[in-house]
Design a protein around this motif. Structure first.
Motif, PDB file in Angstrom:
ATOM      1  N   ALA A   7     -26.016 -11.628 -43.836  1.00  0.00           N
ATOM      2  CA  ALA A   7     -25.483 -12.997 -43.954  1.00  0.00           C
ATOM      3  C   ALA A   7     -24.127 -13.102 -43.286  1.00  0.00           C
ATOM      4  CB  ALA A   7     -25.359 -13.387 -45.429  1.00  0.00           C
ATOM      5  N   ALA A   8     -23.944 -14.184 -42.538  1.00  0.00           N
ATOM      6  CA  ALA A   8     -22.646 -14.419 -41.899  1.00  0.00           C
ATOM      7  C   ALA A   8     -22.631 -15.831 -41.335  1.00  0.00           C
ATOM      8  CB  ALA A   8     -22.421 -13.420 -40.756  1.00  0.00           C
ATOM      9  N   GLU A   9     -21.437 -16.316 -41.087  1.00  0.00           N
ATOM     10  CA  GLU A   9     -21.273 -17.411 -40.139  1.00  0.00           C
ATOM     11  C   GLU A   9     -21.277 -16.720 -38.782  1.00  0.00           C
ATOM     12  OE1 GLU A   9     -21.253 -20.617 -40.381  1.00  0.00           O
ATOM     13  OE2 GLU A   9     -21.268 -20.759 -42.567  1.00  0.00           O
ATOM     14  N   SER A  10     -22.143 -17.171 -37.863  1.00  0.00           N
ATOM     15  CA  SER A  10     -22.405 -16.343 -36.677  1.00  0.00           C
ATOM     16  C   SER A  10     -22.060 -16.994 -35.335  1.00  0.00           C
ATOM     17  CB  SER A  10     -23.883 -15.940 -36.664  1.00  0.00           C
ATOM     18  OG  SER A  10     -24.679 -17.085 -36.425  1.00  0.00           O
ATOM     19  N   HIS A  11     -21.648 -18.270 -35.325  1.00  0.00           N
ATOM     20  CA  HIS A  11     -21.493 -18.922 -34.012  1.00  0.00           C
ATOM     21  C   HIS A  11     -20.017 -19.029 -33.603  1.00  0.00           C
ATOM     22  CE1 HIS A  11     -22.585 -20.995 -30.496  1.00  0.00           C
ATOM     23  NE2 HIS A  11     -22.353 -22.222 -30.914  1.00  0.00           N
ATOM     24  N   VAL A  12     -19.695 -18.425 -32.467  1.00  0.00           N
ATOM     25  CA  VAL A  12     -18.307 -18.357 -31.986  1.00  0.00           C
ATOM     26  C   VAL A  12     -17.689 -19.759 -31.866  1.00  0.00           C
ATOM     27  CG1 VAL A  12     -16.853 -17.679 -30.030  1.00  0.00           C
ATOM     28  CG2 VAL A  12     -18.709 -16.170 -30.786  1.00  0.00           C
TER      29      VAL A  12
END
Ligand code: NAD
Ligand code: DAU
Length: 350
Positions: free
Chosen positions: A83-88
């Motif tokens: 799980a992560a926030e993934s978008h630069v």
């Protein structure tokens, strides 16, 4: 029996990872914990939702009290943390959201695992899935090695670097058994269309401009997502505790060359005249702090654990396009509502 907590299993890589573990290891019990943010989609897991060794739980990895109760309920023996926030680009607009999920969320999970496994770490494992972006940006030459110093340059990569440091800190300080892998850019089915490849597939289908940041000279090292989760499976079962493994495709493309290859394949598959998709290419304002080049040296994984990518890029790209063309309803569902607003905000300001 292994009882495994997979976090972020409703996202792009997490859904492939969950599918692989649920189907390949029917003797394992898999719990998928996901907050179902804009990037999480249970449709990605429709084919396995009825499996008896699979359970979905909606929740936030940054909620420690909730994590304690989940560990008490399921008595996990391993965590696969995806799980992560993934978008630069989103991290440039809203860095704090990345600190909350990627840093506070990871430390909360580490804390829950440490407390629950206290006094009996034998056979336990906390596997952290991370990115090559922690190493910073390369010039024209060279590769990222496991020993390369961290030099994150976007809020996203800074938050991932921080989470990697905390994982290692828990290993050294509390002897929590951990493994980390740092992977290059993934592509394949279920990739959210805010990222370059699925965004351009979506836009070509709909005759919309293909926004290329700067001059399109930035280089990424692309790996088919099923090869990534196969590597995670190998490291999970056979990698050494306390170690880091780089995962990559040895497959570098400038963005502009990649999009030209995509245009060529899509024209052929859509039965459109050659060259029509390329006319949609539009150079737009560059990403702030845009890393020039990523390239992974994955020889440790190859020599130690005998893993290599299975697909040539052109073949993987072709499979990916075919999946999107066969799943236009999935694309329509994820590009409606909130996504429309994100898209307008993101690209109208360029
Ligand atoms: P994604 O954005 O597609 O999926 C992330 C998932 O995490 C979603 O299902 C989302 O709902 C969930 N999530 C987000 N915040 C949460 C929270 N607070 N609590 C619980 N769940 C939450 O991401 P992805 O591209 O599949 O990336 C997965 C992991 O792999 C990330 O850690 C990323 O840094 C890493 N990674 C990604 C790539 C890539 O190319 N996509 C490459 C290397 C490493
Ligand atoms: O390297 C691994 C990382 O790859 C992961 O850790 C991240 O989670 C994942 O999002 C990805 O990051 P990138 O920033 O490399 O991926 P993205 O698809 O956003 O962009 C790929 C390249 O394309 C990058 O150089 C920026 C460029 N780009 C991207 C978009 C969305 C464009 O030129 N136009 C666009 O509209």
């Amino acid at each position: 029996m292994k009882k495994i907590l997979i976090t972020g299993g409703a996202g792009f890589i997490g859904s492939h990872l969950t599918r692989l573990f649920v189907t390949k290891y029917p003797e394992y019990q898999i719990v998928n914990l996901d907050k179902l943010t804009y990037a999480g989609n249970l449709e990605n897991l429709k084919d396995i939702e009825g499996c008896s060794n699979y359970t979905f739980v909606k929740g936030d990895i940054a909620d420690l009290a909730f994590l304690h109760s989940l560990f008490n309920q399921y008595d996990f023996t391993a965590v696969l943390h995806c799980a992560a926030e993934s978008h630069v680009d989103r991290s440039i607009t809203d860095p704090l959201a990345f600190v909350t999920t990627n840093v506070v969320g990871t430390v909360s999970l580490l804390q829950a695992a440490k407390e629950h496994w206290k006094g009996n770490m034998e056979g336990k494992l906390f596997y952290h899935i991370s990115t090559d972006e922690v190493y910073g940006s390369l010039g024209a030459e060279g590769f990222f090695y496991e020993t390369t110093s961290y030099d994150p340059r976007s809020p996203y990569s800074a938050s991932k670097a921080s989470s990697d440091h905390f994982v290692r800190a828990f290993y050294h300080t509390y002897h929590l058994p951990v493994k980390i892998s740092n992977c290059s850019n993934n592509y394949g089915p279920f990739h959210f269309p805010e990222k370059l490849i699925p965004l351009c597939i979506h836009n070509i289908i709909n005759h919309k401009p293909l926004p290329i940041y700067g001059k399109g000279e930035n280089v990424r090292d692309w790996l088919y997502v099923e090869d990534h989760v196969r590597a995670i499976d190998t490291i999970f079962h056979h990698g050494r505790v306390g170690e880091t493994y780089n995962i990559g495709g040895h497959n570098e493309w400038t963005n502009i060359d990649l999009i030209r290859e995509l245009c060529k394949q899509m024209d052929a598959k859509l039965g459109r005249p050659a060259g029509s998709a390329e006319q949609l290419i539009t150079f737009v304002k560059d990403r702030a702090g845009h890393d020039l080049r990523y390239a992974i040296d994955a020889s440790k994984l190859q020599h130690e654990l005998n893993w290599t990518p299975s697909l040539q890029f052109e073949e993987g790209l072709s499979k990916t396009i075919d999946w999107y063309l066969a799943n236009t309803d999935w694309l329509k569902n994820v590009t409606s509502g909130n996504y429309q607003k994100y898209y307008e905000d993101q690209y109208n300001k360029r």
